[in-house]
Design a protein around this motif. Sequence first.
Motif, PDB file in Angstrom:
ATOM      1  N   ALA A 125       0.826  -1.216   0.000  1.00  0.00           N
ATOM      2  CA  ALA A 125       0.000   0.000   0.000  1.00  0.00           C
ATOM      3  C   ALA A 125       0.858   1.262   0.000  1.00  0.00           C
ATOM      4  CB  ALA A 125      -0.911   0.001   1.226  1.00  0.00           C
ATOM      5  N   PRO A 126       0.356   2.311  -0.623  1.00  0.00           N
ATOM      6  CA  PRO A 126       1.082   3.589  -0.572  1.00  0.00           C
ATOM      7  C   PRO A 126       0.945   4.196   0.826  1.00  0.00           C
ATOM      8  CG  PRO A 126      -1.014   3.889  -1.669  1.00  0.00           C
ATOM      9  CD  PRO A 126      -0.874   2.412  -1.402  1.00  0.00           C
ATOM     10  N   VAL A 127       1.963   4.917   1.252  1.00  0.00           N
ATOM     11  CA  VAL A 127       1.914   5.594   2.546  1.00  0.00           C
ATOM     12  C   VAL A 127       1.312   6.977   2.317  1.00  0.00           C
ATOM     13  CG1 VAL A 127       3.278   6.511   4.457  1.00  0.00           C
ATOM     14  CG2 VAL A 127       3.880   4.315   3.426  1.00  0.00           C
ATOM     15  N   LYS A 128       0.207   7.232   3.003  1.00  0.00           N
ATOM     16  CA  LYS A 128      -0.479   8.523   2.898  1.00  0.00           C
ATOM     17  C   LYS A 128      -0.393   9.226   4.236  1.00  0.00           C
ATOM     18  CE  LYS A 128      -3.804   6.662  -0.400  1.00  0.00           C
ATOM     19  NZ  LYS A 128      -5.211   6.379  -0.649  1.00  0.00           N
ATOM     20  N   GLU A 129      -0.242  10.530   4.202  1.00  0.00           N
ATOM     21  CA  GLU A 129      -0.150  11.300   5.444  1.00  0.00           C
ATOM     22  C   GLU A 129      -1.531  11.516   6.043  1.00  0.00           C
ATOM     23  OE1 GLU A 129       2.560  14.217   6.101  1.00  0.00           O
ATOM     24  OE2 GLU A 129       3.997  13.543   4.627  1.00  0.00           O
ATOM     25  N   GLY A 130      -1.554  11.742   7.345  1.00  0.00           N
ATOM     26  CA  GLY A 130      -2.783  12.076   8.051  1.00  0.00           C
ATOM     27  C   GLY A 130      -3.775  10.922   8.111  1.00  0.00           C
ATOM     28  N   LYS A 131      -5.040  11.275   8.368  1.00  0.00           N
ATOM     29  CA  LYS A 131      -6.093  10.265   8.516  1.00  0.00           C
ATOM     30  C   LYS A 131      -6.293   9.438   7.256  1.00  0.00           C
ATOM     31  CE  LYS A 131      -8.788  12.237  12.241  1.00  0.00           C
ATOM     32  NZ  LYS A 131     -10.121  12.588  12.715  1.00  0.00           N
ATOM     33  N   ALA A 132      -5.927   9.960   6.096  1.00  0.00           N
ATOM     34  CA  ALA A 132      -6.076   9.211   4.843  1.00  0.00           C
ATOM     35  C   ALA A 132      -5.226   7.946   4.847  1.00  0.00           C
ATOM     36  CB  ALA A 132      -5.695  10.091   3.650  1.00  0.00           C
ATOM     37  N   GLY A 133      -4.178   7.904   5.657  1.00  0.00           N
ATOM     38  CA  GLY A 133      -3.296   6.752   5.695  1.00  0.00           C
ATOM     39  C   GLY A 133      -3.573   5.766   6.812  1.00  0.00           C
ATOM     40  N   TRP A 134      -4.567   6.030   7.637  1.00  0.00           N
ATOM     41  CA  TRP A 134      -4.814   5.200   8.811  1.00  0.00           C
ATOM     42  C   TRP A 134      -5.285   3.792   8.478  1.00  0.00           C
ATOM     43  CZ3 TRP A 134      -7.574   8.155  13.329  1.00  0.00           C
ATOM     44  CH2 TRP A 134      -6.795   9.243  13.699  1.00  0.00           C
ATOM     45  N   HIS A 135      -6.051   3.627   7.419  1.00  0.00           N
ATOM     46  CA  HIS A 135      -6.742   2.354   7.177  1.00  0.00           C
ATOM     47  C   HIS A 135      -6.399   1.693   5.842  1.00  0.00           C
ATOM     48  CE1 HIS A 135      -9.211   3.145  10.711  1.00  0.00           C
ATOM     49  NE2 HIS A 135      -9.371   4.368  10.255  1.00  0.00           N
ATOM     50  N   VAL A 136      -5.376   2.143   5.133  1.00  0.00           N
ATOM     51  CA  VAL A 136      -5.112   1.645   3.776  1.00  0.00           C
ATOM     52  C   VAL A 136      -4.332   0.332   3.727  1.00  0.00           C
ATOM     53  CG1 VAL A 136      -5.169   3.968   2.790  1.00  0.00           C
ATOM     54  CG2 VAL A 136      -2.980   2.991   3.472  1.00  0.00           C
ATOM     55  N   PHE A 137      -3.645  -0.036   4.793  1.00  0.00           N
ATOM     56  CA  PHE A 137      -2.683  -1.132   4.700  1.00  0.00           C
ATOM     57  C   PHE A 137      -3.304  -2.516   4.640  1.00  0.00           C
ATOM     58  CE2 PHE A 137      -0.491   2.534   6.358  1.00  0.00           C
ATOM     59  CZ  PHE A 137       0.513   2.645   5.412  1.00  0.00           C
ATOM     60  N   ASP A 138      -4.543  -2.664   5.054  1.00  0.00           N
ATOM     61  CA  ASP A 138      -5.194  -3.971   4.929  1.00  0.00           C
ATOM     62  C   ASP A 138      -6.041  -4.063   3.671  1.00  0.00           C
ATOM     63  OD1 ASP A 138      -7.137  -2.231   5.829  1.00  0.00           O
ATOM     64  OD2 ASP A 138      -7.938  -3.569   7.352  1.00  0.00           O
ATOM     65  N   ASP A 139      -5.981  -3.040   2.809  1.00  0.00           N
ATOM     66  CA  ASP A 139      -6.738  -3.060   1.557  1.00  0.00           C
ATOM     67  C   ASP A 139      -6.050  -3.885   0.475  1.00  0.00           C
ATOM     68  OD1 ASP A 139      -8.552  -1.407   2.772  1.00  0.00           O
ATOM     69  OD2 ASP A 139      -7.811   0.431   1.821  1.00  0.00           O
ATOM     70  N   GLY A 140      -4.747  -3.961   0.504  1.00  0.00           N
ATOM     71  CA  GLY A 140      -3.990  -4.671  -0.522  1.00  0.00           C
ATOM     72  C   GLY A 140      -3.334  -5.913   0.027  1.00  0.00           C
ATOM     73  N   GLU A 141      -2.153  -6.189  -0.486  1.00  0.00           N
ATOM     74  CA  GLU A 141      -1.402  -7.356  -0.053  1.00  0.00           C
ATOM     75  C   GLU A 141      -0.480  -6.951   1.102  1.00  0.00           C
ATOM     76  OE1 GLU A 141       1.620 -10.618  -2.022  1.00  0.00           O
ATOM     77  OE2 GLU A 141       0.323  -9.434  -3.334  1.00  0.00           O
TER      78      GLU A 141
END
Length: 190
Positions: A125-141
């Motif tokens: 997953a791409p690293v996003k700053e702030g709240k946008a990056g809180w929940h992205v890491f379990d979306d992909g592999e």
Amino acid sequence: MGRVRKVLTGQLVVGALVVAVAAAGFGLYWFQPWKLWQDETVEEALPGIVETSAPPTVAPSTAPSESASSATGPQALASGELISHEHATSGTVKLVRLADGSHVVRLENLDTSNGPDLRVWLTDAPVKEGKAGWHVFDDGEYVSLGKLKGNKGSQNYTLPADIDPARYTSVSIWCDRFDVSFGAAELAAA
């Protein structure tokens, strides 16, 4: 009638107290708020590095070249700086190939909050700053490298042998209980 009302009122109060105590117990177990004040520091050396008190003495004419010695020791393939997500997080992440060909993710100078069920994830997953990056890491592999050993210090996490580290671009300190990133780092080639 008055006596029945007092008995029912007493039973309701006792029932409400039992429910409140059970809810408080569950809340304490689930959130584990005391961990916010408990730091766990872990200081591990990078595998394959032998620390000595004095540098080895080698005659100048027989000294190995710098490239020859670095090829046999640990080699940083990628690195990045941790950014804060749900909790203030700092430190450096390195993807390191060891002399035996295995790989580790190394967290250096980690400083984050302690929490329930924290994991180290290698992700695409791409690293996003702030709240946008809180929940992205379990979306992909992602690959869980295990429980976070400590919320402070430097530590190593071994990659399983069947994992191709080139497929992953970031590392997250992931709270598995609440599905949120405490902090993450984008990995850039070293």
